[in-house]
Write an enzyme that holds these catalytic residues in place. Structure first.
Site, PDB file in Angstrom:
ATOM      1  N   ASP A   6     -12.309 -16.558  13.860  1.00 64.19           N
ATOM      2  CA  ASP A   6     -13.300 -16.881  12.819  1.00 64.19           C
ATOM      3  C   ASP A   6     -13.320 -18.348  12.378  1.00 64.19           C
ATOM      4  O   ASP A   6     -13.384 -18.633  11.160  1.00 64.19           O
ATOM      5  CB  ASP A   6     -13.076 -15.985  11.582  1.00 64.19           C
ATOM      6  CG  ASP A   6     -13.313 -14.506  11.850  1.00 64.19           C
ATOM      7  OD1 ASP A   6     -13.600 -14.146  13.009  1.00 64.19           O
ATOM      8  OD2 ASP A   6     -13.193 -13.701  10.908  1.00 64.19           O
ATOM      9  N   ASP A  44     -17.006 -13.520  12.756  1.00 60.93           N
ATOM     10  CA  ASP A  44     -17.436 -12.612  11.688  1.00 60.93           C
ATOM     11  C   ASP A  44     -18.967 -12.608  11.718  1.00 60.93           C
ATOM     12  O   ASP A  44     -19.587 -13.686  11.732  1.00 60.93           O
ATOM     13  CB  ASP A  44     -16.904 -13.174  10.351  1.00 60.93           C
ATOM     14  CG  ASP A  44     -16.592 -12.110   9.327  1.00 60.93           C
ATOM     15  OD1 ASP A  44     -16.124 -11.016   9.697  1.00 60.93           O
ATOM     16  OD2 ASP A  44     -16.810 -12.386   8.119  1.00 60.93           O
ATOM     17  N   HIS A  46     -22.018 -10.555  10.065  1.00 64.05           N
ATOM     18  CA  HIS A  46     -22.544  -9.519   9.171  1.00 64.05           C
ATOM     19  C   HIS A  46     -24.073  -9.509   9.131  1.00 64.05           C
ATOM     20  O   HIS A  46     -24.702 -10.571   9.108  1.00 64.05           O
ATOM     21  CB  HIS A  46     -22.050  -9.771   7.741  1.00 64.05           C
ATOM     22  CG  HIS A  46     -20.564  -9.748   7.587  1.00 64.05           C
ATOM     23  ND1 HIS A  46     -19.780  -8.699   7.994  1.00 64.05           N
ATOM     24  CD2 HIS A  46     -19.711 -10.665   7.047  1.00 64.05           C
ATOM     25  CE1 HIS A  46     -18.501  -8.966   7.714  1.00 64.05           C
ATOM     26  NE2 HIS A  46     -18.432 -10.156   7.149  1.00 64.05           N
ATOM     27  N   HIS A  79     -21.651 -14.115   3.382  1.00 63.91           N
ATOM     28  CA  HIS A  79     -21.105 -15.082   4.333  1.00 63.91           C
ATOM     29  C   HIS A  79     -21.333 -14.594   5.757  1.00 63.91           C
ATOM     30  O   HIS A  79     -21.492 -13.393   5.995  1.00 63.91           O
ATOM     31  CB  HIS A  79     -19.596 -15.281   4.082  1.00 63.91           C
ATOM     32  CG  HIS A  79     -18.796 -14.048   4.373  1.00 63.91           C
ATOM     33  ND1 HIS A  79     -18.692 -13.000   3.489  1.00 63.91           N
ATOM     34  CD2 HIS A  79     -18.104 -13.670   5.481  1.00 63.91           C
ATOM     35  CE1 HIS A  79     -17.949 -12.040   4.029  1.00 63.91           C
ATOM     36  NE2 HIS A  79     -17.587 -12.411   5.244  1.00 63.91           N
ATOM     37  N   LYS A 104     -17.627  -9.087  14.999  1.00 66.90           N
ATOM     38  CA  LYS A 104     -17.117  -7.988  14.187  1.00 66.90           C
ATOM     39  C   LYS A 104     -17.757  -8.017  12.814  1.00 66.90           C
ATOM     40  O   LYS A 104     -18.246  -9.052  12.372  1.00 66.90           O
ATOM     41  CB  LYS A 104     -15.592  -8.089  14.072  1.00 66.90           C
ATOM     42  CG  LYS A 104     -15.151  -9.394  13.465  1.00 66.90           C
ATOM     43  CD  LYS A 104     -13.653  -9.570  13.525  1.00 66.90           C
ATOM     44  CE  LYS A 104     -13.231 -10.847  12.825  1.00 66.90           C
ATOM     45  NZ  LYS A 104     -13.665 -10.948  11.423  1.00 66.90           N
ATOM     46  N   CYS A 149      -8.323 -12.009   8.168  1.00 66.04           N
ATOM     47  CA  CYS A 149      -8.623 -11.634   9.559  1.00 66.04           C
ATOM     48  C   CYS A 149      -7.481 -11.921  10.522  1.00 66.04           C
ATOM     49  O   CYS A 149      -7.263 -11.144  11.465  1.00 66.04           O
ATOM     50  CB  CYS A 149      -9.930 -12.278   9.995  1.00 66.04           C
ATOM     51  SG  CYS A 149     -11.340 -11.522   9.130  1.00 66.04           S
TER      52      CYS A 149
HETATM   53  C1  VGL Z   1     -12.660 -12.990   6.508  1.00 67.81           C
HETATM   54  C2  VGL Z   1     -13.090 -12.321   4.374  1.00 67.81           C
HETATM   55  C3  VGL Z   1     -14.283 -11.766   4.759  1.00 67.81           C
HETATM   56  C4  VGL Z   1     -11.731 -13.681   7.453  1.00 67.81           C
HETATM   57  C5  VGL Z   1     -13.853 -12.417   6.920  1.00 67.81           C
HETATM   58  O1  VGL Z   1     -12.203 -14.164   8.514  1.00 67.81           O
HETATM   59  O2  VGL Z   1     -10.519 -13.777   7.147  1.00 67.81           O
HETATM   60  N1  VGL Z   1     -12.280 -12.921   5.247  1.00 67.81           N
HETATM   61  N2  VGL Z   1     -14.658 -11.818   6.042  1.00 67.81           N
HETATM   62 ZN    ZN Z   2     -16.603 -11.191   6.544  1.00 66.48          ZN
END
Ligand code: VGL
Ligand code: ZN
Length: 203
Positions: A6, A44, A46, A79, A104, A149
């Site tokens: 990420d 990440d 969404h 995000h 993901k 993550c």
């Molecule tokens: C993450 C919070 C929400 C991460 C992803 O990559 O650690 N943290 N989504």
């Molecule tokens: Zn996230």
């Protein structure tokens, strides 16, 4: 093999869920990436209105925790919305030989911190099979965020039987209410090695 978790604009300064020092990880990951023949990136990813967003829950603010059917869930600022600049990899991230990108968190009703499973612990991303199919039994992790993550990916890597090391100076943490020390203890307990990037020779 190396999993770079990420390293996306929204987790870097100026982004929607900025992790302190997050941008520094891009250059470190590039250096590490050049030492590994085999690299996987995670992203990440969404949909708008994702249930991990505080904005999807009336009266809730970012960083509050709620109960979801699969357990407690921290609510985040919106995000890494699919296709947005915030969801893009940091512009400095440069690992062209990465073989695979694991996206993901794309199911609207469930979060996915881990590169291996959604947060319900049941729905696999396919990463285990990908790694096993290539005969890779040892994974190194770096990226964002240490306590979310990276942490959950490392625990699942262990649970899936991989020898697992987190390259800690190549990670940055959110550290919400002690989440970093909790994560470090959990990784230690699970048998995840915590190492420095200087220790990476020719894995
Ligand atoms: C993450 C919070 C929400 C991460 C992803 O990559 O650690 N943290 N989504
Ligand atoms: Zn996230």
């Amino acid at each position: 093999m190396l999993i770079v978790v990420d390293v996306q604009n929204d987790f870097c300064p100026g982004g929607a869920l900025a992790v302190p020092g997050g941008g520094e990880v891009a250059a470190i990951a590039n250096r590490l990436g050049s030492r590994f023949a085999n690299v996987v990136l995670t992203q990440d990813w969404h949909p708008e209105g994702h249930l991990s967003f505080a904005s999807s829950h009336q009266g809730k603010s970012p960083y509050e925790t709620i109960d979801m059917p699969y357990g407690p869930q921290v609510l985040w600022p919106d995000h890494c919305v699919q296709g947005t600049d915030g969801a893009a990899f940091h512009a400095d991230l440069d690992i062209p030989h990465a073989a695979k990108i694991i996206r993901k968190g794309f199911r609207p009703e469930i979060d996915s911190y881990s590169a291996f499973f959604d947060n319900d612990r049941r729905t696999p991303t396919g990463l285990s099979e990908f790694l096993r199919g290539r005969g890779w039994s040892r994974v190194f992790l770096c990226g964002l965020a240490t306590d979310f993550c990276v942490h959950y990916s490392a625990l699942d890597a262990r649970a899936e039987g991989f020898e697992t090391a987190v390259i800690i100076d190549a990670c940055r943490a959110i550290d919400l209410d002690g989440s970093l020390s909790t994560a470090m203890a959990a990784m230690d307990e699970a048998g995840v090695a915590v190492i420095q990037s200087a220790a990476i020779g020719n894995p």
